[in-house]
Design a protein around this motif. Structure first.
Motif, PDB file in Angstrom:
ATOM      1  N   ALA A  70       0.839  -1.206   0.000  1.00  0.00           N
ATOM      2  CA  ALA A  70       0.000   0.000   0.000  1.00  0.00           C
ATOM      3  C   ALA A  70       0.874   1.257   0.000  1.00  0.00           C
ATOM      4  N   GLN A  71       1.931   1.242   0.793  1.00  0.00           N
ATOM      5  CA  GLN A  71       2.822   2.404   0.880  1.00  0.00           C
ATOM      6  C   GLN A  71       3.568   2.627  -0.435  1.00  0.00           C
ATOM      7  N   LEU A  72       4.047   1.551  -1.024  1.00  0.00           N
ATOM      8  CA  LEU A  72       4.774   1.668  -2.290  1.00  0.00           C
ATOM      9  C   LEU A  72       3.862   2.223  -3.380  1.00  0.00           C
ATOM     10  N   ASP A  73       2.638   1.734  -3.426  1.00  0.00           N
ATOM     11  CA  ASP A  73       1.708   2.215  -4.437  1.00  0.00           C
ATOM     12  C   ASP A  73       1.359   3.677  -4.222  1.00  0.00           C
ATOM     13  N   GLY A  74       1.143   4.037  -2.976  1.00  0.00           N
ATOM     14  CA  GLY A  74       0.826   5.427  -2.684  1.00  0.00           C
ATOM     15  C   GLY A  74       1.968   6.352  -3.089  1.00  0.00           C
ATOM     16  N   GLN A  75       3.176   5.931  -2.793  1.00  0.00           N
ATOM     17  CA  GLN A  75       4.349   6.720  -3.144  1.00  0.00           C
ATOM     18  C   GLN A  75       4.463   6.895  -4.661  1.00  0.00           C
ATOM     19  N   ALA A  76       4.267   5.796  -5.381  1.00  0.00           N
ATOM     20  CA  ALA A  76       4.384   5.860  -6.844  1.00  0.00           C
ATOM     21  C   ALA A  76       3.272   6.706  -7.459  1.00  0.00           C
ATOM     22  N   ALA A  77       2.076   6.623  -6.874  1.00  0.00           N
ATOM     23  CA  ALA A  77       0.940   7.342  -7.448  1.00  0.00           C
ATOM     24  C   ALA A  77       0.998   8.841  -7.151  1.00  0.00           C
ATOM     25  N   ARG A  78       1.502   9.199  -5.963  1.00  0.00           N
ATOM     26  CA  ARG A  78       1.388  10.593  -5.545  1.00  0.00           C
ATOM     27  C   ARG A  78       2.705  11.369  -5.559  1.00  0.00           C
ATOM     28  N   VAL A  79       3.819  10.670  -5.584  1.00  0.00           N
ATOM     29  CA  VAL A  79       5.120  11.348  -5.586  1.00  0.00           C
ATOM     30  C   VAL A  79       5.972  10.917  -6.786  1.00  0.00           C
ATOM     31  N   CYS A  80       6.142   9.608  -6.914  1.00  0.00           N
ATOM     32  CA  CYS A  80       7.011   9.073  -7.958  1.00  0.00           C
ATOM     33  C   CYS A  80       6.190   8.733  -9.197  1.00  0.00           C
ATOM     34  N   MET A  81       5.527   9.757  -9.739  1.00  0.00           N
ATOM     35  CA  MET A  81       4.644   9.531 -10.870  1.00  0.00           C
ATOM     36  C   MET A  81       5.424   9.197 -12.131  1.00  0.00           C
ATOM     37  N   LYS A  82       4.690   8.685 -13.093  1.00  0.00           N
ATOM     38  CA  LYS A  82       5.300   8.277 -14.352  1.00  0.00           C
ATOM     39  C   LYS A  82       5.996   9.473 -15.009  1.00  0.00           C
ATOM     40  N   ARG A  83       5.296  10.568 -15.085  1.00  0.00           N
ATOM     41  CA  ARG A  83       5.903  11.775 -15.639  1.00  0.00           C
ATOM     42  C   ARG A  83       5.893  12.877 -14.576  1.00  0.00           C
ATOM     43  N   ASN A  84       6.905  13.681 -14.597  1.00  0.00           N
ATOM     44  CA  ASN A  84       7.037  14.782 -13.642  1.00  0.00           C
ATOM     45  C   ASN A  84       6.942  14.344 -12.186  1.00  0.00           C
ATOM     46  N   PRO A  85       7.777  13.416 -11.777  1.00  0.00           N
ATOM     47  CA  PRO A  85       7.775  13.007 -10.364  1.00  0.00           C
ATOM     48  C   PRO A  85       8.214  14.162  -9.457  1.00  0.00           C
ATOM     49  N   LEU A  86       7.704  14.153  -8.231  1.00  0.00           N
ATOM     50  CA  LEU A  86       7.977  15.237  -7.284  1.00  0.00           C
ATOM     51  C   LEU A  86       9.224  14.919  -6.451  1.00  0.00           C
ATOM     52  N   CYS A  87      10.353  14.823  -7.139  1.00  0.00           N
ATOM     53  CA  CYS A  87      11.581  14.379  -6.473  1.00  0.00           C
ATOM     54  C   CYS A  87      11.997  15.306  -5.331  1.00  0.00           C
ATOM     55  N   GLU A  88      11.736  16.587  -5.469  1.00  0.00           N
ATOM     56  CA  GLU A  88      12.211  17.531  -4.453  1.00  0.00           C
ATOM     57  C   GLU A  88      11.521  17.316  -3.115  1.00  0.00           C
ATOM     58  N   SER A  89      10.350  16.710  -3.118  1.00  0.00           N
ATOM     59  CA  SER A  89       9.664  16.487  -1.844  1.00  0.00           C
ATOM     60  C   SER A  89       9.581  14.997  -1.482  1.00  0.00           C
ATOM     61  N   CYS A  90      10.432  14.189  -2.129  1.00  0.00           N
ATOM     62  CA  CYS A  90      10.394  12.743  -1.895  1.00  0.00           C
ATOM     63  C   CYS A  90      11.243  12.358  -0.683  1.00  0.00           C
TER      64      CYS A  90
END
Length: 233
Positions: free
Chosen positions: A199-219
């Motif tokens: 659940a945590q991995l999926d949440g991270q990928a969906a909301r931070v580590c997205m396919k395009r334009n991942p939010l690396c600065e707040s990861c």
DNA sequence: ATCCTGAGTC
DNA sequence: GACTCTGGAT
């Protein structure tokens, strides 16, 4: 080619960070049955959510419940057109109707309509049986095993693969089992933790580590992630 | 490699 | 309008 492999300690570190960051996810909520049909709800949800958002799948579950097409026997006996109508929101409704019926048919004809009889099978036998049913592939089988049967099979999916790839970890091959083994070989079997980890991995990928334009600065995993460092440099 | 296919987001 | 979403069968 990535040459690093995560250690057990690193995996647990990541788990702790994600959990601390967003708290427990209410993954796989059971809304309509906490009793006898809970397994049905989880398995039906696992089929309905295939290649679709949970909100679409959830709506389909709600409609099935309201249409009283609920439980293995009910799905087994229901008109195909009624099921199609109820699950339209989940997409692929013709295909998914056949999948739901195939699963219900197996439960009714081979397991007396009670999934406790199916879930009693030893883990590898249970997985084989599930995979033999039309519409149940590896990910759906592992969803059912982990969240409904409550046996330790780590759920792999496109989200988790993306995280693994971006973290630069070495994977033996490109198959589901290769990515799954990365986790299962290093984590002690634990249904609660594995369920929450996925659940945590999926949440991270969906909301931070997205396919395009991942939010690396707040990861919260940035210091562990070569892709993120590169993106910000 | 292509098909199935709704709903939200950008 | 294109893309993405808790995939699997052919």
């Amino acid at each position: 080619m990535p040459t690093t492999e995560p250690t057990t300690e690193l995996l647990l570190e990541i788990y702790d960070r994600l959990l601390a960051n967003v708290g427990e996810r209410n993954w796989w909520p059971v809304r309509y049955d906490s009793g006898a049909e809970a397994g049905f709800e989880i398995a039906a949800g696992a089929i309905l959510v295939q290649n679709t958002s949970w909100s679409n799948a959830e709506r389909a579950l709600k409609n099935l419940h309201e249409a009283k097409i609920w439980g293995y026997q009910a799905v087994y006996e229901a008109d195909e057109s009624k099921i199609v109508e109820a699950i339209r929101s989940s997409g692929y409704y013709n295909t998914k109707t056949k999948k739901l019926r195939a699963y219900a048919q197996t439960l009714v004809e081979e397991f007396g309509g009670d999934d406790a009889n199916l879930f009693d099978l030893e883990l590898s036998e249970l997985r084989e049986k599930l995979l033999s049913i039309y519409g149940i592939g590896e990910e759906t089988a592992d969803d059912i095993i982990l969240y409904a049967a409550k046996k330790p099979s780590f759920v792999m999916d496109a989200y988790t693969r993306r995280l693994v790839d971006r973290l630069g970890w070495k994977v033996a091959g490109n198959k589901y089992a290769d990515y799954q083994r990365l986790f299962m070989s290093k984590l002690k079997p634990n249904v609660e933790i594995w369920g929450e980890f996925h659940a945590q991995l999926d949440g991270q990928a969906a909301r931070v580590c997205m396919k395009r334009n991942p939010l690396c600065e707040s990861c919260v995993l940035l210091d562990l992630c070569p892709t993120g460092k590169k993106n910000l440099s």
